[in-house]
Motif scaffolding. Structure first.
Motif, short mmCIF file in Angstrom:
data_model
loop_
_atom_site.label_atom_id
_atom_site.label_comp_id
_atom_site.label_asym_id
_atom_site.label_seq_id
_atom_site.Cartn_x
_atom_site.Cartn_y
_atom_site.Cartn_z
N SER A 353 40.11 42.13 42.10
CA SER A 353 39.39 41.83 40.86
C SER A 353 40.36 41.74 39.69
N LEU A 362 37.63 35.63 36.71
CA LEU A 362 36.59 36.67 36.73
C LEU A 362 36.61 37.40 35.39
N ALA A 367 33.47 41.98 37.04
CA ALA A 367 34.23 42.82 37.96
C ALA A 367 33.60 44.22 38.06
#
Length: 386
Positions: A353, A362, A367
């Motif tokens: 992540s 992301l 996340a």
């Protein structure tokens, strides 16, 4: 069958006597297991019942061994029993909820232009069935003939589809019409008359599948392994008459994960009387006499762990109290049993992540939601939760 037990006890008793005569220091005789459980209540010598009571069993064990010992002047032994199934079967009740229901679709599309011949034949067959009088005036021979025709036309439609002469839409219409023929025949069949075997089986083919929130291999493995019958019934809505017939399919991906043999007056039947599901209302089913014996034999087939267990003690006044709750396996515990490390999985996801955040693939909030979701999932039971 008590006669089988008596024969075995006679042989064991004679061996005990002869060993005593030979000078062996005896004193105890283990009569083993074999004490059956009357699963279906029929009191018969069948696989799901016993033709004796617990008292009858005890009387015969003691009397048979004594009859072997006394004529030879041998002191009767201390008897030991290891009747595991009979002791443990009543230990608990498995309660599971039904998640959903599926059955044969009703209705069919209206006729369209240039329909294939097989589809038109099925429509005509359905019309012929609907023209047959129902009830006592019903001519089952005509229904049998119509059903044979419907099956032949359906097979023709499937063959035509495989060869590319029938579209997918036409194939689906043919199947819907075949089911409509089956439903029309089942509705017209008379009660209490000699009905052809193929027509008798129609109700079973039209029955619903109820999807159960359990794993047969974990909680009732004997139903699959040795076709053991267990008493099953709804444990609420008992003031309502069941209107449907169905069987249960479990959560696993295995086609053997099903409960499709039920008790019926000393025999078995493939379908159980059940209630139709109501929106936003639970439907709970009890499986009885499985007890600790099934729990011990249960395994991690398809990675379904143990269920939650509640220990209940009866109170002197007739009520009950909950002693304690034993939580079933979590997803993390099952993963650990399969040699996976849940903490390492979380750490790898965190690192991946962070890399995705740095690349701009992301967002930080996304996340966090992803990590929270996985952590929550690992703490949850392996079964579906509301």
């Amino acid at each position: 069958d008590i006669a089988v037990l008596k024969d075995a006890l006679q042989e064991a008793g004679q061996i005990y006597v002869e060993l005593t005569k030979l000078g062996a220091p005896m004193g105890f005789l283990d009569v083993g297991g074999g004490l059956g459980v009357d699963y279906d209540g029929s009191r018969t010598a069948t696989a799901a019942s016993t033709n004796y009571s617990l008292q009858n069993y005890a009387n015969d064990v003691v009397a048979t061994v004594r009859e072997c010992c006394e004529p030879h002047g041998v002191a009767v032994p201390t008897l030991v029993s290891e009747s595991g199934r009979a002791i443990a079967s009543h230990f608990s009740v498995l309660v599971f909820n039904v998640l959903g229901q599926s059955g044969v679709p009703s209705g069919y599309p209206a006729a369209s232009e240039n329909e294939a011949l097989t589809v038109r034949n099925l429509r005509q067959t359905l019309a012929d069935i609907e023209a047959v009088p129902g009830g006592e005036a019903c001519e089952t021979s005509k229904l049998q003939e119509a059903w044979n025709d419907a099956l032949k036309f359906k097979d023709d439609a499937l063959a035509a589809f495989r060869l590319g002469y029938l579209s997918l839409t036409e194939r689906s219409v043919a199947e819907q019409l075949t089911w409509s023929c089956a439903q029309a025949i089942a509705a017209k069949l008379p009660q209490g008359e000699a009905i052809p075997e193929e027509l008798k089986n129609l109700k079973a083919e039209l029955a619903s599948t109820f999807y159960a929130n359990l794993s047969v291999f974990r909680s009732a493995p004997d139903s699959w392994a040795i076709e053991q019958l267990f008493p099953l019934l709804p444990i609420h809505r008992l003031d309502e008459q069941p209107q449907e017939l169905g069987h249960f399919a479990d959560l696993t991906c295995d086609s053997d994960g099903k409960l499709a043999r039920f008790i019926a007056q000393g025999q078995s039947k493939p379908l159980l009387e059940l209630h139709g599901l109501k929106a936003n209302e639970p439907y709970l089913i009890g499986l009885f006499l499985g007890g600790a014996y099934q729990e011990v034999m249960g395994n991690l087939h398809n990675l379904f762990g143990s269920t939650n267990a509640v220990h209940i003690r009866l109170s002197p006044g007739g009520g009950y109290q909950v002693d304690h709750v034993v939580r079933g396996n979590t997803n993390a515990e099952v993963l650990e049993a399969m040699e996976h490390n849940p903490e390492l999985l979380l750490e790898r996801l965190r690192m991946a992540s962070e890399t995705a955040i740095q690349r701009g693939d992301l967002k930080i909030q996304e996340a966090r939601r992803l990590m929270d979701h996985l952590e929550t999932s690992l703490r949850q039971t392996t079964y579906l939760q509301g």
